[in-house]
Every structure is written in C-alpha cells, then in structure tokens.
Design a protein around this motif. Structure first.
Motif, PDB file in Angstrom:
ATOM      1  N   ALA A 169       0.808  -1.224   0.000  1.00 24.20           N
ATOM      2  CA  ALA A 169       0.000   0.000   0.000  1.00 24.20           C
ATOM      3  C   ALA A 169       0.841   1.274   0.000  1.00 24.20           C
ATOM      4  N   THR A 170       1.844   1.345   0.871  1.00 24.65           N
ATOM      5  CA  THR A 170       2.600   2.594   1.009  1.00 24.65           C
ATOM      6  C   THR A 170       3.473   2.883  -0.211  1.00 24.65           C
ATOM      7  N   SER A 171       3.811   1.858  -0.977  1.00 18.33           N
ATOM      8  CA  SER A 171       4.653   2.061  -2.160  1.00 18.33           C
ATOM      9  C   SER A 171       3.874   1.829  -3.455  1.00 18.33           C
ATOM     10  N   TYR A 172       2.546   1.697  -3.350  1.00 17.22           N
ATOM     11  CA  TYR A 172       1.713   1.309  -4.500  1.00 17.22           C
ATOM     12  C   TYR A 172       1.842   2.299  -5.663  1.00 17.22           C
ATOM     13  N   ASP A 173       1.704   3.586  -5.390  1.00 22.53           N
ATOM     14  CA  ASP A 173       1.739   4.581  -6.470  1.00 22.53           C
ATOM     15  C   ASP A 173       3.121   4.670  -7.100  1.00 22.53           C
ATOM     16  N   LEU A 174       4.146   4.646  -6.275  1.00 19.83           N
ATOM     17  CA  LEU A 174       5.509   4.687  -6.801  1.00 19.83           C
ATOM     18  C   LEU A 174       5.785   3.467  -7.665  1.00 19.83           C
ATOM     19  N   ALA A 215     -12.470  -0.813  -5.838  1.00 20.67           N
ATOM     20  CA  ALA A 215     -11.053  -1.194  -5.768  1.00 20.67           C
ATOM     21  C   ALA A 215     -10.192   0.032  -6.064  1.00 20.67           C
ATOM     22  N   GLY A 216     -10.688   1.186  -5.613  1.00 23.36           N
ATOM     23  CA  GLY A 216     -10.063   2.462  -5.961  1.00 23.36           C
ATOM     24  C   GLY A 216      -9.031   2.947  -4.978  1.00 23.36           C
ATOM     25  N   GLY A 217      -8.802   2.182  -3.930  1.00 25.22           N
ATOM     26  CA  GLY A 217      -7.792   2.426  -2.900  1.00 25.22           C
ATOM     27  C   GLY A 217      -7.167   3.796  -2.825  1.00 25.22           C
ATOM     28  N   THR A 218      -6.080   4.005  -3.564  1.00 28.01           N
ATOM     29  CA  THR A 218      -5.312   5.246  -3.410  1.00 28.01           C
ATOM     30  C   THR A 218      -5.916   6.412  -4.176  1.00 28.01           C
ATOM     31  N   GLY A 219      -7.010   6.209  -4.885  1.00 28.22           N
ATOM     32  CA  GLY A 219      -7.783   7.314  -5.433  1.00 28.22           C
ATOM     33  C   GLY A 219      -7.380   7.851  -6.782  1.00 28.22           C
ATOM     34  N   ASP A 220      -6.474   7.190  -7.485  1.00 25.22           N
ATOM     35  CA  ASP A 220      -5.995   7.713  -8.765  1.00 25.22           C
ATOM     36  C   ASP A 220      -7.131   8.030  -9.740  1.00 25.22           C
ATOM     37  N   VAL A 221      -8.041   7.096  -9.926  1.00 28.35           N
ATOM     38  CA  VAL A 221      -9.155   7.307 -10.855  1.00 28.35           C
ATOM     39  C   VAL A 221     -10.195   8.232 -10.238  1.00 28.35           C
ATOM     40  N   ALA A 222     -10.535   7.993  -8.986  1.00 22.52           N
ATOM     41  CA  ALA A 222     -11.578   8.777  -8.318  1.00 22.52           C
ATOM     42  C   ALA A 222     -11.243  10.270  -8.314  1.00 22.52           C
ATOM     43  N   PHE A 223      -9.983  10.610  -8.052  1.00 24.76           N
ATOM     44  CA  PHE A 223      -9.601  12.020  -8.002  1.00 24.76           C
ATOM     45  C   PHE A 223      -9.715  12.670  -9.380  1.00 24.76           C
ATOM     46  N   ARG A 224      -9.390  11.927 -10.414  1.00 29.56           N
ATOM     47  CA  ARG A 224      -9.552  12.446 -11.778  1.00 29.56           C
ATOM     48  C   ARG A 224     -11.026  12.710 -12.087  1.00 29.56           C
ATOM     49  N   ILE A 232      11.969  -5.135  -9.270  1.00 30.61           N
ATOM     50  CA  ILE A 232      11.650  -3.764  -8.851  1.00 30.61           C
ATOM     51  C   ILE A 232      10.916  -3.810  -7.512  1.00 30.61           C
ATOM     52  N   GLY A 233       9.983  -4.764  -7.387  1.00 27.78           N
ATOM     53  CA  GLY A 233       9.257  -4.929  -6.132  1.00 27.78           C
ATOM     54  C   GLY A 233      10.172  -5.246  -4.967  1.00 27.78           C
ATOM     55  N   ARG A 234      11.151  -6.104  -5.213  1.00 26.37           N
ATOM     56  CA  ARG A 234      12.103  -6.472  -4.158  1.00 26.37           C
ATOM     57  C   ARG A 234      12.937  -5.261  -3.744  1.00 26.37           C
ATOM     58  N   THR A 235      13.376  -4.469  -4.719  1.00 27.89           N
ATOM     59  CA  THR A 235      14.270  -3.353  -4.438  1.00 27.89           C
ATOM     60  C   THR A 235      13.539  -2.172  -3.795  1.00 27.89           C
ATOM     61  N   VAL A 236      12.356  -1.835  -4.341  1.00 28.83           N
ATOM     62  CA  VAL A 236      11.655  -0.624  -3.905  1.00 28.83           C
ATOM     63  C   VAL A 236      10.731  -0.893  -2.725  1.00 28.83           C
ATOM     64  N   ALA A 237       9.975  -2.003  -2.802  1.00 28.43           N
ATOM     65  CA  ALA A 237       8.967  -2.289  -1.772  1.00 28.43           C
ATOM     66  C   ALA A 237       9.400  -3.387  -0.820  1.00 28.43           C
ATOM     67  N   ASN A 238      10.588  -3.940  -1.035  1.00 29.42           N
ATOM     68  CA  ASN A 238      11.076  -5.054  -0.219  1.00 29.42           C
ATOM     69  C   ASN A 238      10.080  -6.205  -0.219  1.00 29.42           C
ATOM     70  N   ASP A 239       9.480  -6.453  -1.386  1.00 35.74           N
ATOM     71  CA  ASP A 239       8.427  -7.469  -1.475  1.00 35.74           C
ATOM     72  C   ASP A 239       8.376  -8.028  -2.897  1.00 35.74           C
ATOM     73  N   LYS A 240       9.220  -8.989  -3.175  1.00 35.45           N
ATOM     74  CA  LYS A 240       9.247  -9.602  -4.497  1.00 35.45           C
ATOM     75  C   LYS A 240       8.023 -10.487  -4.719  1.00 35.45           C
ATOM     76  N   ALA A 241       7.600 -11.227  -3.676  1.00 36.34           N
ATOM     77  CA  ALA A 241       6.522 -12.215  -3.822  1.00 36.34           C
ATOM     78  C   ALA A 241       5.206 -11.571  -4.244  1.00 36.34           C
ATOM     79  N   SER A 242       4.883 -10.403  -3.676  1.00 44.70           N
ATOM     80  CA  SER A 242       3.614  -9.743  -4.016  1.00 44.70           C
ATOM     81  C   SER A 242       3.571  -9.371  -5.489  1.00 44.70           C
ATOM     82  N   TYR A 243       4.709  -8.958  -6.031  1.00 43.59           N
ATOM     83  CA  TYR A 243       4.724  -8.555  -7.439  1.00 43.59           C
ATOM     84  C   TYR A 243       4.810  -9.757  -8.371  1.00 43.59           C
ATOM     85  N   GLU A 244       5.316 -10.870  -7.880  1.00 45.62           N
ATOM     86  CA  GLU A 244       5.201 -12.114  -8.656  1.00 45.62           C
ATOM     87  C   GLU A 244       3.729 -12.499  -8.777  1.00 45.62           C
TER      88      GLU A 244
END
Length: 350
Positions: A115-120, A153-162, A292-304
């Motif tokens: 969640a905290t690194s989702y937009d990045l 499923a709009g979580g961080t609001g990218d579409v909703a804010f637009r 990229i997930g492993r390096t930036v979000a410290n979570d390779k498995a979620s991005y797999e």
C-alpha cells in the motif's frame, strides 16, 4: 410440454452424476430435440462441475457454452444453475489454486504489504504509462455535473480524483453560466476492501485539499457492495477486478448498484494481441517487475503474484462475455498498447 420433457431428460441424465435438473425450453427446430438435449445437458453438467472444481472465470465460461449450445439449436435457457453448486470452491491466486474462501485474505495481505509504495511502484513498473491509461479511461467515462460515481477497488484514489476533478470543473462552469437551478453537486465514492489502501487514498486526498463534501471512502467488498440498488450513474474499476475472488458476482453487483442508463467501465491488464510484443512483455513482467518490487517495496513475492494474476485473467472476448452475462448491454472493449491493457465498457439498460 417440451420444457417438461427436457427437464425430465436432464433430470435422468443428472441423477447419475448427482446433479440437479435445470430447465431448457426449445423454441425452434423440434427435429433436433434429441441432439440438443444431449449437447445442452452435457454442457450443463460441465458448467456445474466447473463450478465445483474450477475458478469462477472457468465456471462462467462453461455456462456461456451452455447458452451457446442452446442457441445452436434455436433454444433458450430457462433459469440458472443452483447457486450452491455453481459457486467455485477454488480460485486462482496467481498460478496457485487456493480455496475460494482464502483468496480474499491472501489478496488483502498483498495489498496491505504494498500500500505505502503502491503509487511509486505503478510509476516504475509502467514507466509512467499508467497515468496516461487512467487519463484516457476517465475521458472515456465522460463525467458530468451532478454525477454520482462509484470507483471500486479504488484504494489510493488515482481514478476517483480524476473523476472528481472533472465533475468539479463542470459544476464550476455551470455555476458561472446559470444563476439558478444549478444541478445538485456530484459525489465520488471510493470503495475498497483493503483499509490500508483506503488510508493511503485519504492521505492523498488531504494533501491535495480535495473537497471532503464531494468525496467519500468506504470499506467494502466488490462481491457484496454496501450500497442500495440503482444508486450510481457510473461504476469504474481499474486494475482491481482480476483480484476479486468471484468476478461474476462483482459484475452482478456493479449492475445492481447502477441506475438504469448507468455505465460500467473497467480498466485492466489484458492479453497482448500485437505480434512480437508478447515475448518482450513476458520477459519484462516475469524478470524485471518482481525485482523492482524487491528493491523498492522489499516485497518480491507480491509482485510475482500481480504478474501471474494478469496471465490468469480472462482474455478480452471472454471478459466481454462475462460482462454481458451480468446483464450489461452495448458491451465493447478497446485495447491499449497492443492489448497490454484494455478498457471494457457496458451499460445497464434495464
């Protein structure tokens, strides 16, 4: 008479497999009744068996074949397979099959983790392209003054804010032109099952100083939305429906909460149609994105998982058929970037 006969023969065939009967009515070609009964009953058995042991998308595909079998013989399906048996007992979690009852929790863990690194991560994984896709998605939606909009499923609001930005602009223009009888203010509701994603969306909304009167965040499941029937002018879901356990249920809920005349719009990763692009895209997806997930979000498995979930999602035509089966009309889709993503659209006309 024919309906009773058909039901009887289906019952006789289904008794051997311990499956319940379900009616089929012959409209034309009575000379083909025997062939039709054999084909249609077999298709129904397949649909129910898929419902017991396969994903909801496979089940939906089997049920579509049942309707197609009926159409081939000038017949129509009467009723629906019993819900208790038609529901899938397993669901795909990436390339794994897991108990359907566990998928929502597993997906929840993935999105809580990212969640905290989702937009990045979206910026990095798509090289910023997701912003252009969402811009086009909202242009296709054509927001209007006074619009009541639901973004699932709009979580961080990218579409909703637009969407909210466009509604607000149109309402401001309207107020400048008309002194009275101004359309009531529109609202945008962000609905997401994950509280961590919603928290990120609220932070962004606060930082952007968005009008809290026109924006709301609601925790809810796409398969069982906490909203009344016929509540919204439009429903969007972007990069979310492939993570739902029962896609057919989510589509039916979308149809339920829309007003008559309302529009369903889905932006989702899809199946590459451009020759030569698939191999490049697969190599990038499976080798680069998890790293990229492993390096930036410290979570390779979620991005797999996220990469695998894209490959398990129905192709463009199959998903369009599922949207039609949920009751939508004028269903169509548009591929972007050679089918890497697609926008699916449908209207609730009754």
């Amino acid at each position: 008479m024919l309906r009773a006969l058909t039901r009887h023969i289906c019952l006789r065939r289904n008794q051997a497999a311990s499956l319940p009967p379900f009616g089929l009515a012959l409209k034309f070609r009575p000379d083909l009744i025997n062939s039709f009964l054999i084909d249609s009953c077999s298709a129904y058995e397949t649909a129910v068996l898929h419902g017991r042991a396969a994903s909801s998308s496979a089940q939906g595909d089997a049920q579509q074949r049942l309707h197609a079998a009926a159409s081939d013989y000038g017949a129509s399906v009467v009723g629906t397979p019993p819900q208790g048996l038609a529901q899938a007992t397993t669901a795909s979690f990436g390339y794994q099959d897991v108990p359907a009852s566990e998928k929502t929790g597993l997906v929840g863990q993935v999105f809580s983790s990212v969640a905290t690194s989702y937009d990045l991560m979206n910026d990095l994984m798509s090289v910023g392209m997701h912003r252009l896709w969402k811009d086009k998605f909202v242009r296709e939606l054509k927001p209007f003054a006074g619009m009541q909009h639901l973004d699932v499923a709009g979580g961080t609001g990218d579409v909703a804010f637009r969407v909210l930005d466009q509604i607000t602009q149109l309402e401001d223009e309207q107020q400048e032109q008309v002194a009275a009888n101004v359309t009531p203010a529109g609202t945008v509701v962000v609905c997401d099952i994950n509280p961590d994603m919603l928290a990120e969306g609220r932070k962004k909304a606060h930082a952007a100083k968005l009008d809290p009167q026109g924006l709301d965040f609601v925790e809810g499941n796409a398969e069982s939305l906490p909203f009344p029937d016929c509540s919204y002018d439009a429903y969007t879901i972007a990069f979310g429906i492939r993570n739902v356990t029962d896609i057919n249920a989510a589509l039916q809920e979308a149809h339920r909460v829309l007003k008559v005349g309302g529009r369903f719009l889905c932006l989702e990763f899809s199946h590459v149609t451009l020759p030569g692009l698939k191999q490049i895209y697969d190599a990038y997806s499976f080798n680069v994105i998890p790293e990229i997930g492993r390096t930036v979000a410290n979570d390779k498995a979620s991005y797999e998982y996220l990469v695998e979930s894209i490959r398990k999602f129905p192709d463009q035509e199959a998903f369009a058929s599922m949207i039609r089966a949920a009751g939508f009309s004028n269903v169509r889709y548009e591929n972007l970037q050679g089918g890497i993503v697609a926008i699916h659209s449908g209207f609730k006309l009754k």
